[in-house]
Write a protein that holds these residues in place. Structure first.
Motif, short mmCIF file in Angstrom:
data_model
loop_
_atom_site.label_atom_id
_atom_site.label_comp_id
_atom_site.label_asym_id
_atom_site.label_seq_id
_atom_site.Cartn_x
_atom_site.Cartn_y
_atom_site.Cartn_z
N LEU A 121 56.32 13.69 47.88
CA LEU A 121 55.61 14.93 47.56
C LEU A 121 55.83 15.37 46.11
O LEU A 121 54.86 15.64 45.39
CB LEU A 121 56.01 16.05 48.54
CG LEU A 121 55.73 15.81 50.04
CD1 LEU A 121 56.02 17.05 50.85
CD2 LEU A 121 54.30 15.34 50.27
N PRO A 122 57.10 15.46 45.63
CA PRO A 122 57.26 15.86 44.22
C PRO A 122 56.69 14.86 43.23
O PRO A 122 56.24 15.24 42.15
CB PRO A 122 58.79 16.00 44.06
CG PRO A 122 59.41 15.38 45.24
CD PRO A 122 58.40 15.41 46.33
N TYR A 139 53.05 17.78 44.43
CA TYR A 139 52.68 18.70 45.51
C TYR A 139 53.91 19.45 46.01
O TYR A 139 54.90 18.83 46.41
CB TYR A 139 52.03 17.94 46.67
CG TYR A 139 51.64 18.82 47.83
CD1 TYR A 139 50.50 19.62 47.76
CD2 TYR A 139 52.40 18.87 48.99
CE1 TYR A 139 50.13 20.44 48.83
CE2 TYR A 139 52.04 19.68 50.06
CZ TYR A 139 50.91 20.47 49.97
OH TYR A 139 50.56 21.27 51.03
N TYR A 140 53.83 20.78 45.98
CA TYR A 140 54.91 21.63 46.45
C TYR A 140 54.35 22.58 47.51
O TYR A 140 53.52 23.45 47.18
CB TYR A 140 55.53 22.41 45.28
CG TYR A 140 56.25 21.50 44.31
CD1 TYR A 140 57.60 21.22 44.44
CD2 TYR A 140 55.53 20.85 43.29
CE1 TYR A 140 58.25 20.35 43.56
CE2 TYR A 140 56.17 19.98 42.41
CZ TYR A 140 57.53 19.74 42.55
OH TYR A 140 58.17 18.86 41.70
N LYS A 187 45.37 15.08 49.08
CA LYS A 187 44.14 15.82 48.72
C LYS A 187 44.36 16.71 47.50
O LYS A 187 43.40 17.19 46.89
CB LYS A 187 43.69 16.70 49.90
CG LYS A 187 43.15 15.91 51.09
CD LYS A 187 42.79 16.86 52.21
CE LYS A 187 42.33 16.10 53.46
NZ LYS A 187 42.07 17.02 54.60
N ASN A 188 45.63 16.97 47.19
CA ASN A 188 45.94 17.90 46.09
C ASN A 188 46.84 17.24 45.05
O ASN A 188 47.78 17.84 44.54
CB ASN A 188 46.65 19.15 46.64
CG ASN A 188 45.77 19.95 47.58
OD1 ASN A 188 44.96 20.76 47.15
ND2 ASN A 188 45.93 19.72 48.89
N ILE A 189 46.55 15.98 44.71
CA ILE A 189 47.39 15.26 43.76
C ILE A 189 47.30 15.88 42.37
O ILE A 189 46.22 16.17 41.88
CB ILE A 189 46.97 13.77 43.67
CG1 ILE A 189 47.22 13.06 45.01
CG2 ILE A 189 47.75 13.05 42.56
CD1 ILE A 189 46.72 11.63 45.04
N ALA A 235 58.94 15.49 37.83
CA ALA A 235 58.36 14.23 38.31
C ALA A 235 59.16 13.02 37.82
O ALA A 235 59.21 11.99 38.49
CB ALA A 235 56.91 14.11 37.85
N VAL A 236 59.78 13.13 36.65
CA VAL A 236 60.60 12.04 36.12
C VAL A 236 61.82 11.83 37.02
O VAL A 236 62.19 10.70 37.34
CB VAL A 236 61.02 12.33 34.66
CG1 VAL A 236 62.10 11.34 34.20
CG2 VAL A 236 59.81 12.27 33.74
N LEU A 237 62.45 12.93 37.42
CA LEU A 237 63.60 12.82 38.32
C LEU A 237 63.17 12.29 39.69
O LEU A 237 63.92 11.55 40.34
CB LEU A 237 64.31 14.17 38.47
CG LEU A 237 64.99 14.71 37.19
CD1 LEU A 237 65.82 15.94 37.52
CD2 LEU A 237 65.86 13.67 36.53
N ALA A 238 61.96 12.66 40.14
CA ALA A 238 61.44 12.11 41.40
C ALA A 238 61.27 10.60 41.28
O ALA A 238 61.60 9.85 42.21
CB ALA A 238 60.11 12.78 41.76
#
Length: 620
Positions: free
Chosen positions: A142-143, A147-148, A228-230, A404-407
Motif C-alpha cells: 500500500l505505501p 495509498y493510505y 484504483k488510486n495509485i 515510498a523510498v523506505l517502502a
C-alpha cells in the motif's frame, strides 16, 4: 578492557560500515512499526551500543530487525486501537511493553535459558522467517503504491456509522464509571453525545479505516482500492529504490546498495522539487527519556500485554542467538548465549525508555561488520555512536526522505529475509506421513503450517503450534524407529569392540567419530563441535552411523555444514554403517555423492579399515 581496544582500526571500519548499512533499515523499520522513523533510529542507537557492551557475542551488531518489527507493528497497532487511535495516549503503554520485554530478556539470560534456543527445529524457523518476509511484502504494498487508507475519504466514510457506535459505547462506559444510571438520566447521555463534533467522528472513522486495512489480511482487502488510486510518483520512487538496491550490488558490494538507493532516490525527489510524501519529521537534538513510562504506570493498563512482552522477549532471544551462531561460524569463536540475552535485554530496555522500537542481533549487519574487520565489542558500540552522530547532524535532512523510498527498501528486506534454502528443499524431502490418501513430508507440513498461521493469524502462536506438532511427530518417529536415546557425545569416546586392534601407525592420522542415536534438531549443536575435536595430525575422519536410524532436516544441514568444513580443510571423510533413512535424506540434497562419494561409504568397519590401510601405504 584491554581486549576491547586490541583491534581499533578493524573495529572502527567494521562499526562504521555496519552503522551505514543500519541507517536506512532503522528508518524503514521505524516507519513500518507505526511509531515513525525516529523510533527506529533510537532503537538502532541504544540497542547497538548496549547490546554490544554487555552481550556475549563480540562481533554482533544489534538493532531493529524484520522479525522484531513485524511483531512490534502488531503490538503497536493493537495498543493504539485500544486507545481510540491516540498515539500520544498509547505511547507510554507501548514503551512499557517494550521495556518489560527487555527486562524479561535479562531474566531469560540470568536463568540460563539461552542454551535451550537450539531445540527449535529447522522447519519452524524456516516457516517463521518466510512468514516475516511475506508480512513485510504485503504490508508495504500500500505505501509503495502511495495509498493510505486514512486519506481515502470514500473509504473512511464507510466507517462513520461504526465510529458513532464506538463513540456512544465510550460515553456509556464513562457514565458507568461515574455511577450514572443511563436509563434514569438519559438526558446526560444525549448532552454528552451532542458534544461530539463531525471532526471527532471523522477522526474515529479514520482510525477504524486504518485498523481495517492494517496487517496482511487488511492489506489484501485494501489492495483493489489501492490499485484504483495509485499515486504514480510514489510507485516510481519505490520501484526506483528496488531497482538500485538490486542493480548496484552487481556493480560493487563495497558500498551498501541500500544506502546508495536511499541517497539517490531522495536526492532526485528533493532536487527536482517533486510533490512526494516525506517521512515524519525527525527531531533534532539528543534523545530524551520518556518518563511517562514511570509517572503514568498503571498495572491494569499493562496486564493485558504481559504475554505480548514475553512474546517479544522470546523472539528477540531466538533472533539474536541465531545471528550469534552465524557470527561463530564466520569467526571460529564461541558466543556466550546467556550473556548475549542479558546484553540484548539491557539494550532493549534502555531503547524503550528513550522511545525506540525493540530489536535483536541483525545477521546482515553482523556479517558486514565481520567482513569489514570488526573483531571485538567496540565495533558494535561504534555503530551505535555513528548513528547518534548522524541523528544529531543530519536529522532535518533525513526528515526529507520520501516514504515510498523506505517502502521500497522494506520490500527488498522482505524478499531477502525469506528462507529460500528451506523452500527449495520442499520437493526433495521424503513424504513420510499420510493424511487420508495424500502423502506429505512432515517437515514441509510443519513449515507450511507455521508460515500460514504466522502470516494470517499470530506469529508466536504459530511458532508454539509448530513446536508442538514437530515434537509430536518427532516422538512418533523415534518411537517407531528406536527406543534408544539420542547420544551424540562431544567428549573423547571409548573405542568400540572392532576398533580395539586399530593399527598404531594410523592412530595419529585417523579420527573416529561415533553417533549413537538419531541426528535431529536437539543433537545438532554437539555434532557441530566435531571439527574442534579433530587433532591437527588427522587427515581422515571416520563417522560411524550404524546406530543413527533417523536424521531430520536440522541434522541433515548440520551434516552438510560439517562435511563442507572438513572438505575445505582437505580432510577425507568416510561413512561406516550408513542406514537407509539417513542415506535417503543425504541423497536427496546430493550430499551423496557430491561431498561423500559412494566409494567412501562402507558397510562395516573391517572393510573401511582395509581401504584406509591400502590408501595410506603411499604415505609411509
Amino acid at each position: 578492557m584491554k581486549d576491547l581496544f586490541s583491534n581499533i582500526k578493524g573495529d572502527a571500519f567494521g562499526g562504521i560500515t555496519a552503522g551505514i548499512v543500519a541507517l536506512p533499515l532503522a528508518l524503514a523499520f521505524g516507519v513500518s512499526s507505526g511509531l515513525g522513523p525516529t523510533a527506529g533510529l533510537y532503537g538502532a542507537i541504544f540497542i547497538s551500543f548496549f547490546a554490544a557492551l554487555f552481550g556475549g557475542t563480540n562481533t554482533q551488531i544489534s538493532g531493529p530487525t524484520a522479525p522484531m518489527t513485524a511483531v512490534s507493528m502488531i503490538v503497536i497497532a493493537g495498543i493504539i486501537a485500544a486507545n481510540n487511535g491516540d498515539v500520544t495516549k498509547a505511547l507510554p503503554v507501548i514503551l512499557t511493553v517494550f521495556l518489560l520485554a527487555g527486562l524479561m530478556q535479562i531474566g531469560l539470560g540470568a536463568l540460563g535459558l539461552g542454551k535451550y534456543i537450539r531445540y527449535i527445529p529447522y522447519p519452524v524457523v524456516s516457516g517463521f522467517m518466510t512468514a516475516i518476509g511475506v508480512i513485510i511484502l504485503l504490508t508495504q504494498i500500500l505505501p509503495s503504491l502511495g495509498y493510505y487508507p486514512k486519506e481515502d475519504m470514500e473509504f473512511v466514510n464507510q466507517f462513520k456509522p461504526q465510529a458513532e457506535e464506538v463513540m456512544l459505547e465510550n460515553i456509556l462506559k464513562e457514565e458507568a464509571g461515574e455511577g450514572i444510571l443511563v436509563l434514569e438520566d438519559f438526558k446526560e447521555t444525549i448532552n454528552r453525545a451532542h458534544g461530539i463534533s463531525q471532526a471527532d467522528i471523522l477522526k474515529e472513522s479514520q482510525t477504524l479505516a486504518a485498523k481495517d486495512a492494517s496487517g496482511t489480511y487488511g492489506a489484501i482487502k485494501a489492495l483493489p482500492r489501492a490499485l484504483k488510486n495509485i499515486n504514480w510518483l510514489e510507485l516510481i520512487l519505490a520501484l526506483g529504490t528496488i531497482f538500485i538496491i538490486y542493480g548496484f550490488k552487481r556493480i560493487t558490494k563495497a558500498v551498501p546498495s541500500t544506502l546508495v538507493a536511499l541517497i539517490v532516490m531522495s536526492g532526485i525527489a528533493v532536487g527536482f522539487g517533486l510533490d512526494y510524501r516525506p517521512i515524519e519529521e525527525i527531531p533534532s537534538g539528543l534523545p530524551i527519556p520518556n518518563l511517562e513510562i514511570f509517572t503514568q504506570f498503571s498495572l491494569s493498563s499493562i496486564t493485558p500485554y504481559i504475554f505480548t512482552a514475553l512474546t517479544l522477549s522470546l523472539l528477540g532471544a531466538i533472533d539474536s542467538l541465531l545471528t550469534s551462531v552465524v557470527a561463530d561460524n564466520m569467526t571460529k569463536t564461541k558466543h556466550k548465549p546467556n550473556k548475549e540475552l542479558v546484553g540484548q535485554g539491557i539494550g532493549n530496555s534502555i531503547a524503550a525508555i528513550f522511545g525506540g522500537i525493540p530489536g535483536a542481533g541483525a545477521t546482515i549487519r553482523t556479517v558486514v561488520n565481520i567482513t569489514s574487520g570488526g573483531k571485538t565489542k567496540l565495533s558494535g558500540m561504534i555503530a551505535g555512536i555513528l548513528l547518534l552522530v548522524i541523528l544529531l547532524a543530519l536529522g532535518p535532512i533525513a526528515s526529507k526522505i520520501p516514504a515510498a523510498v523506505l517502502a521500497g527498501i522494506l520490500i527488498t528486506v522482505g524478499i531477502g529475509v525469506m528462507d529460500y534454502k528451506g523452500l527449495k528443499a520442499i520437493p526433495s524431502l521424503p513424504r513420510d506421513i499420510k493424511l487420508g490418501p495424500i502423502k506429505l513430508s512432515s517437515e514441509v507440513l510443519i513449515m507450511l503450517i507455521v508460515l500460514l498461521l504466522s502470516t494470517f493469524w499470530d506469529l508466536i502462536y504459530a511458532v508454539g503450534i509448530g513446536l508442538i506438532i514437530a515434537s509430536l511427530m518427532f516422538m512418533k518417529k523415534i518411537g517407531d524407529l528406536t527406543a534408544e536415546r539420542s547420544d551424540v557425545e562431544s567428549l573423547k569416546e571409548k573405542a568400540w569392540a572392532d576398533e580395539v586392534n586399530f593399527p598404531d601407525n594410523l592412530k595419529e592420522k585417523v579420527f573416529i567419530k561415533h553417533i549413537k542415536g538419531p541426528l535431529f534438531f536437539g543433537s545438532t549443536s554437539d555434532f557441530q563441535a566435531l571439527s574442534l575435536q579433530i587433532p591437527d595430525t588427522a587427515n581422515t575422519v571416520i563417522i560411524r552411523l550404524g546406530r543413527t536410524q533417523y536424521m531430520d532436516q536440522s541434522g541433515l544441514y548440520a551434516m552438510e555444514d560439517i562435511l563442507q568444513e572438513l572438505n575445505n580443510k582437505n580432510i577425507e571423510v568416510l561413512f561406516v554403517g550408513l542406514l537407509k533413512q539417513p542415506r535417503y535424506m543425504m541423497e536427496r540434497i546430493d550430499i551423496i555423492p557430491d561431498l561423500i562419494p559412494k566409494e567412501h561409504i562402507f558397510e562395516n568397519f573391517k572393510t573401511c579399515l582395509a581401504w584406509i590401510e591400502q590408501n595410506t601405504q603411499n604415505d609411509k
